[in-house]
Design an enzyme around this catalytic site. Structure first.
Site, PDB file in Angstrom:
ATOM      1  N   SER A   8       0.795  -1.210   0.054  1.00  0.00           N
ATOM      2  CA  SER A   8      -0.081  -0.018   0.060  1.00  0.00           C
ATOM      3  C   SER A   8       0.704   1.288   0.223  1.00  0.00           C
ATOM      4  CB  SER A   8      -0.904   0.065   1.144  1.00  0.00           C
ATOM      5  OG  SER A   8      -1.497   1.261   1.503  1.00  0.00           O
ATOM      6  N   HIS A  33      -1.430  -1.534  -4.189  1.00  0.00           N
ATOM      7  CA  HIS A  33      -2.617  -1.150  -3.432  1.00  0.00           C
ATOM      8  C   HIS A  33      -2.443   0.410  -3.156  1.00  0.00           C
ATOM      9  CE1 HIS A  33      -5.960  -2.014  -0.735  1.00  0.00           C
ATOM     10  NE2 HIS A  33      -5.530  -1.207  -0.049  1.00  0.00           N
ATOM     11  N   ASP A  35      -4.774   3.383  -1.692  1.00  0.00           N
ATOM     12  CA  ASP A  35      -6.067   3.787  -0.944  1.00  0.00           C
ATOM     13  C   ASP A  35      -6.779   5.197  -1.114  1.00  0.00           C
ATOM     14  OD1 ASP A  35      -6.084   1.638   0.998  1.00  0.00           O
ATOM     15  OD2 ASP A  35      -4.131   2.289   1.629  1.00  0.00           O
ATOM     16  N   MET A  37      -9.338   7.975  -0.162  1.00  0.00           N
ATOM     17  CA  MET A  37      -9.991   8.320   0.822  1.00  0.00           C
ATOM     18  C   MET A  37     -10.625   9.987   0.558  1.00  0.00           C
ATOM     19  SD  MET A  37      -7.708   7.326   4.004  1.00  0.00           S
ATOM     20  CE  MET A  37      -6.745   5.894   4.029  1.00  0.00           C
ATOM     21  N   HIS A  66      -8.684   0.872  -3.674  1.00  0.00           N
ATOM     22  CA  HIS A  66      -9.522   0.809  -2.402  1.00  0.00           C
ATOM     23  C   HIS A  66     -10.030   2.067  -2.169  1.00  0.00           C
ATOM     24  CE1 HIS A  66      -9.512  -0.060   1.984  1.00  0.00           C
ATOM     25  NE2 HIS A  66     -10.787   0.196   1.508  1.00  0.00           N
ATOM     26  N   MET A  68     -12.359   4.389  -0.226  1.00  0.00           N
ATOM     27  CA  MET A  68     -12.951   4.658   1.045  1.00  0.00           C
ATOM     28  C   MET A  68     -13.727   5.815   0.771  1.00  0.00           C
ATOM     29  SD  MET A  68      -9.829   3.375   3.342  1.00  0.00           S
ATOM     30  CE  MET A  68      -8.816   3.218   1.912  1.00  0.00           C
ATOM     31  N   MET A 137     -10.757  -5.770   6.161  1.00  0.00           N
ATOM     32  CA  MET A 137     -10.168  -4.895   6.951  1.00  0.00           C
ATOM     33  C   MET A 137      -9.650  -5.335   8.408  1.00  0.00           C
ATOM     34  SD  MET A 137      -9.870  -2.458   4.899  1.00  0.00           S
ATOM     35  CE  MET A 137      -9.017  -1.166   5.914  1.00  0.00           C
ATOM     36  N   GLY A 142      -8.985   4.468   7.262  1.00  0.00           N
ATOM     37  CA  GLY A 142      -8.986   5.901   7.436  1.00  0.00           C
ATOM     38  C   GLY A 142      -7.421   6.298   7.576  1.00  0.00           C
ATOM     39  N   GLY A 144      -3.097   4.483   7.840  1.00  0.00           N
ATOM     40  CA  GLY A 144      -1.997   3.498   7.889  1.00  0.00           C
ATOM     41  C   GLY A 144      -1.553   3.465   9.304  1.00  0.00           C
ATOM     42  N   ASP A 175      -6.318  -6.420   4.761  1.00  0.00           N
ATOM     43  CA  ASP A 175      -5.660  -5.105   4.742  1.00  0.00           C
ATOM     44  C   ASP A 175      -5.983  -4.278   6.126  1.00  0.00           C
ATOM     45  OD1 ASP A 175      -4.899  -2.496   3.889  1.00  0.00           O
ATOM     46  OD2 ASP A 175      -7.012  -1.795   2.802  1.00  0.00           O
ATOM     47  N   GLY A 176      -4.389  -3.911   6.639  1.00  0.00           N
ATOM     48  CA  GLY A 176      -4.599  -3.154   7.561  1.00  0.00           C
ATOM     49  C   GLY A 176      -3.583  -3.923   8.947  1.00  0.00           C
ATOM     50  N   GLY A 177      -2.747  -3.509   9.044  1.00  0.00           N
ATOM     51  CA  GLY A 177      -1.922  -4.043  10.265  1.00  0.00           C
ATOM     52  C   GLY A 177      -1.428  -5.409  10.128  1.00  0.00           C
ATOM     53  N   GLY A 197       1.389  -1.786   4.269  1.00  0.00           N
ATOM     54  CA  GLY A 197       1.857  -0.430   3.996  1.00  0.00           C
ATOM     55  C   GLY A 197       2.999  -0.220   4.759  1.00  0.00           C
ATOM     56  N   SER A 198       2.645   0.332   6.128  1.00  0.00           N
ATOM     57  CA  SER A 198       4.036   0.695   7.006  1.00  0.00           C
ATOM     58  C   SER A 198       4.747  -0.507   7.350  1.00  0.00           C
ATOM     59  CB  SER A 198       3.031   1.248   8.241  1.00  0.00           C
ATOM     60  OG  SER A 198       2.416   0.168   8.958  1.00  0.00           O
TER      61      SER A 198
END
Ligand code: DX5
Ligand code: ZN
Length: 223
Positions: A8, A33, A35, A37, A66, A68, A137, A142, A144, A175-177, A197-198
């Site tokens: 991401s 990916h 994002d 928003m 993605h 959002m 998710m 909202g 990263g 997605d996420g974490g 991502g991170s």
């Protein structure tokens, strides 16, 4: 699709996005990916179709957009025209989920729905056979770098079972974490695509972080 990782670019340096894409492309990423928003569905604002159009010219990797956003149906045509290959949206943000999915499918692109941590898989029931992928998710959308919500693992397992029992072949994307300490467990739960991502771009050594995640996810190219 080659690798299981979908980096991401939300966590990449916004002034060096193309470099970030080229780095992970060279390392065997399966998707990029992106994002989107809108400042309404989620408070944050990120990218628009022009970034998708620009990146499309520079990478052969499929672009996984993605959304959002509220009322995704209004903006889906812009992302289709920009070259998005995979497009997903949140069903609670759409008045006409079936219509919006078919806008994407009729353009020959892959259409997915996104489940927030508190959204039960039942919302997918009526359109399950229409889905090309599902994005689950494991953080609230909202931002990263948020903490992984462990209850999501059970949802992945339940969805995987339901899809297999229905004889469907719908990849589950998470997605996420996603981090080195949970990625192998997520694959074991049934995740086929891992958005990170991170864990990649906030690492001082993004290439090393990518390779470690890919290996833990069982990507063959990484041995
Ligand atoms: C969150 C986004 C994610 C985000 C993941 O709203 O949908 O794609 O980039 O970031 P990490 O991997 O840092 O949790
Ligand atoms: Zn995302």
């Amino acid at each position: 699709m080659s690798g299981r990782l979908a980096p991401s670019i939300l966590s990449a340096d916004p002034t060096r996005l193309l470099e970030a894409v080229r780095l992970v492309e060279g390392l065997g990423a399966g998707l990029i990916h992106i994002d989107i928003m809108d400042g309404h569905y989620v408070p944050n604002l990120t990218f628009g179709p022009e970034l998708v159009r620009a990146l499309k010219k520079h990478t052969p990797l499929p672009l996984d957009v993605h959304l959002m956003v509220d009322e995704p149906g209004r903006i889906i045509p812009l992302f289709l025209a920009a070259g998005a290959d995979w497009l997903s949206f949140h069903p609670e943000a759409s008045t006409h989920v079936h219509r919006d999915l078919y806008q994407i499918k009729e353009a020959g692109r892959k259409a997915g729905l996104v489940l927030n941590p508190a959204t039960p898989p039942d919302v997918l029931s009526e359109v399950l056979p229409d889905l090309d992928f599902i994005l689950i998710m494991c953080v609230n959308p909202g931002w990263g770098s948020q903490a992984f919500i462990p209850a999501c693992r059970d949802k992945i397992r339940r969805l995987k079972k339901r899809i297999d029992e229905a004889g469907l072949n719908i990849p589950l994307c998470v997605d996420g974490g996603v981090k080195a300490d949970n990625i192998a467990g997520l694959v074991a739960d049934g995740a086929e695509v891992l958005v990170a991502g991170s864990a990649i771009f906030s690492d001082p050594d993004p290439a090393g972080a990518f390779n470690r995640l890919a290996r833990l996810a069982g990507d063959e190219r990484q041995g």
